[in-house]
Design a protein around this motif. Sequence first.
Motif, PDB file in Angstrom:
ATOM      1  N   ALA A  24       0.833  -1.206   0.000  1.00 26.30           N
ATOM      2  CA  ALA A  24       0.000   0.000   0.000  1.00 26.30           C
ATOM      3  C   ALA A  24       0.864   1.251   0.000  1.00 26.30           C
ATOM      4  O   ALA A  24       0.592   2.209  -0.732  1.00 26.30           O
ATOM      5  CB  ALA A  24      -0.936  -0.012   1.211  1.00 26.30           C
ATOM      6  N   GLY A  27       2.289   1.679  -3.391  1.00 29.65           N
ATOM      7  CA  GLY A  27       1.261   2.146  -4.314  1.00 29.65           C
ATOM      8  C   GLY A  27       0.997   3.639  -4.160  1.00 29.65           C
ATOM      9  O   GLY A  27       0.864   4.361  -5.159  1.00 29.65           O
ATOM     10  N   VAL A 169      -3.876   3.392  -4.327  1.00 31.32           N
ATOM     11  CA  VAL A 169      -2.969   2.265  -4.520  1.00 31.32           C
ATOM     12  C   VAL A 169      -3.163   1.658  -5.912  1.00 31.32           C
ATOM     13  O   VAL A 169      -2.194   1.386  -6.627  1.00 31.32           O
ATOM     14  CB  VAL A 169      -3.183   1.207  -3.425  1.00 31.32           C
TER      15      VAL A 169
END
Length: 299
Positions: A24, A27, A169
């Motif tokens: 995450a 991202g 993300v």
Amino acid sequence: MKKTWVRALLVGVVALVVLVALAAALGVWLAQRKMERRVELPVQPVTYRSDAGAIERGKYLYASRGCAECHGSSGTGRIFLDEDNGLRIAGPNITNGPGGSVTAYQPVDWVRTIRHGVNPQGRALMIMPSEDYNRFTDDDLAAVVAYVRSLPPAAGKGAMVELPLPVRVLYGFGLIKDAAARIDHSLPPEMPVPEGATAAHGRYVANMCLGCHGEGLAGGRIPGAPPDWPPAANLTPGEGSAMGRYPDADAMIAMFRSGKRPDGSPIAVMPFASLREMSETDLRALYLHLKALPPRPHG
């Protein structure tokens, strides 16, 4: 033995959580880099027009091609997505009033923004259906600009794009694309086609459908749409096509005007506030073009 198994399971869960958190974070970092990138384009400006004919044509295109859905009928902007998951998107004020986002625009900036999904500073616009407007003829693009520039100055706000973490993300990893990334920037403007109830004119009109229904108009998942949105319908002929519901142009025109299928069921997502403003000529031409498409599987 049992304690060892439980300990191993906990270690696995912790490792998975750490991996998800790292993915995450990566991202989000990639998303920020994408938003800050510069998109270099050789852009040719269109000539400003202020004649009544151009303004009238621009008014029609603004009302029927989705501009009002994001920027409001007066051009002062509006929130058009406000989801419980934190997704909030508003189109900016495009009048020359206080808070207007186009007050310093030069002729080349209009082309860069509308046709290519890139702002005057060279940054990709996150939300702009430029893939639909990329095929505008120069005359139609000039007409839209003429109409927008003729709007009375009024107060409004700038664009708002609030993306929940999962969306950021997905954008960072390329599963959701911004406006500039969805366009073949090498395509030249469409050449003018005589307006009339013909398949050739319908092909030009159908450019407005590409953003949701795809390049081949076979439908499928709408790029960048919220997860609860249904997939776009297949508009090509054949089994499973939405066009099977419309035996003639009149039936399709009734759907565009009402927002409902022939059986009376409402159609979700489609921007009927704009679509119902389309002229009968455009809709009859569009119907002829859709009926002449080669069949494709959905999506």
